[in-house]
Scaffold this motif. Structure first.
Motif, PDB file in Angstrom:
ATOM      1  N   ASP A   2      54.489  75.693  17.059  1.00 17.83           N
ATOM      2  CA  ASP A   2      53.461  74.760  16.615  1.00 17.83           C
ATOM      3  C   ASP A   2      53.670  74.295  15.176  1.00 17.83           C
ATOM      4  O   ASP A   2      53.366  73.175  14.822  1.00 17.83           O
ATOM      5  N   SER A   3      54.229  75.168  14.328  1.00 23.62           N
ATOM      6  CA  SER A   3      54.460  74.791  12.939  1.00 23.62           C
ATOM      7  C   SER A   3      55.532  73.711  12.830  1.00 23.62           C
ATOM      8  O   SER A   3      55.673  73.087  11.786  1.00 23.62           O
ATOM      9  N   GLU A   4      56.296  73.501  13.902  1.00 23.86           N
ATOM     10  CA  GLU A   4      57.338  72.482  13.907  1.00 23.86           C
ATOM     11  C   GLU A   4      56.824  71.122  14.358  1.00 23.86           C
ATOM     12  O   GLU A   4      57.536  70.142  14.308  1.00 23.86           O
ATOM     13  N   ARG A   5      55.585  71.051  14.828  1.00 25.68           N
ATOM     14  CA  ARG A   5      55.020  69.799  15.309  1.00 25.68           C
ATOM     15  C   ARG A   5      54.310  69.066  14.178  1.00 25.68           C
ATOM     16  O   ARG A   5      53.717  69.684  13.303  1.00 25.68           O
ATOM     17  N   LEU A  21      45.981  59.155   5.692  1.00 26.41           N
ATOM     18  CA  LEU A  21      46.565  59.811   6.851  1.00 26.41           C
ATOM     19  C   LEU A  21      47.394  60.977   6.320  1.00 26.41           C
ATOM     20  O   LEU A  21      48.435  60.772   5.683  1.00 26.41           O
ATOM     21  N   LYS A  22      46.895  62.189   6.521  1.00 31.86           N
ATOM     22  CA  LYS A  22      47.603  63.381   6.060  1.00 31.86           C
ATOM     23  C   LYS A  22      48.549  63.838   7.156  1.00 31.86           C
ATOM     24  O   LYS A  22      48.134  64.105   8.277  1.00 31.86           O
ATOM     25  N   LEU A  23      49.818  63.885   6.808  1.00 36.16           N
ATOM     26  CA  LEU A  23      50.864  64.300   7.738  1.00 36.16           C
ATOM     27  C   LEU A  23      51.246  65.737   7.421  1.00 36.16           C
ATOM     28  O   LEU A  23      51.507  66.072   6.264  1.00 36.16           O
ATOM     29  N   SER A  31      58.152  62.925  17.112  1.00 31.33           N
ATOM     30  CA  SER A  31      56.742  62.785  16.749  1.00 31.33           C
ATOM     31  C   SER A  31      56.345  61.339  16.446  1.00 31.33           C
ATOM     32  O   SER A  31      55.215  61.081  16.034  1.00 31.33           O
ATOM     33  N   LEU A  32      57.259  60.402  16.677  1.00 33.47           N
ATOM     34  CA  LEU A  32      57.002  59.022  16.277  1.00 33.47           C
ATOM     35  C   LEU A  32      55.878  58.345  17.057  1.00 33.47           C
ATOM     36  O   LEU A  32      55.141  57.538  16.492  1.00 33.47           O
ATOM     37  N   PHE A  33      55.718  58.656  18.334  1.00 32.63           N
ATOM     38  CA  PHE A  33      54.653  58.003  19.096  1.00 32.63           C
ATOM     39  C   PHE A  33      53.289  58.330  18.509  1.00 32.63           C
ATOM     40  O   PHE A  33      52.442  57.447  18.350  1.00 32.63           O
TER      41      PHE A  33
END
Length: 114
Positions: A2-5, A21-23, A31-33
């Protein structure tokens, strides 16, 4: 893992007609979509992309950010980057994209320059 998402949270930025927008996580092709959907869904005249928790991004993500920037300009809106770390900054510099974006150390600085 999950930490990789990539996780994206959107929050309004007070009376400034802005949004942040916090990424959190890597901004990469897989993860582009989600990233593109979040950028398109945001309607504020000023949007700050908070990169403070983005460890790295790939060239596909860079293309998406450039496309988002172009789309915002066409809609007479502004897109700013904040909290860019050294790894992301190198990618922006090597590709000369650092000259295209308004880049700030912090979200507060990006919002204050409105």
């Amino acid at each position: 893992m999950d930490s990789e998402r990539l996780r994206i949270t959107s929050s309004p930025a007070g009376a400034q007609a802005a949004a942040v927008l916090k990424l959190s996580g890597p901004l990469v092709q897989s993860s582009l979509f989600d990233f593109q959907a979040a950028v398109r869904a945001e309607t504020a005249p000023l949007v700050v992309l908070d990169f403070s928790e983005v460890p790295f991004m790939d060239s596909a993500a860079l293309g998406s950010i450039v496309n988002a920037h172009t789309s915002y300009i066409n809609d007479q809106r502004r897109l700013r980057l904040a909290g860019v770390n050294e790894h992301v900054a190198v990618l922006l510099k090597v590709t000369n994209v650092d000259r295209v974006f308004a880049i700030y150390r912090t979200v507060s600085e990006a919002l204050a320059s409105a």
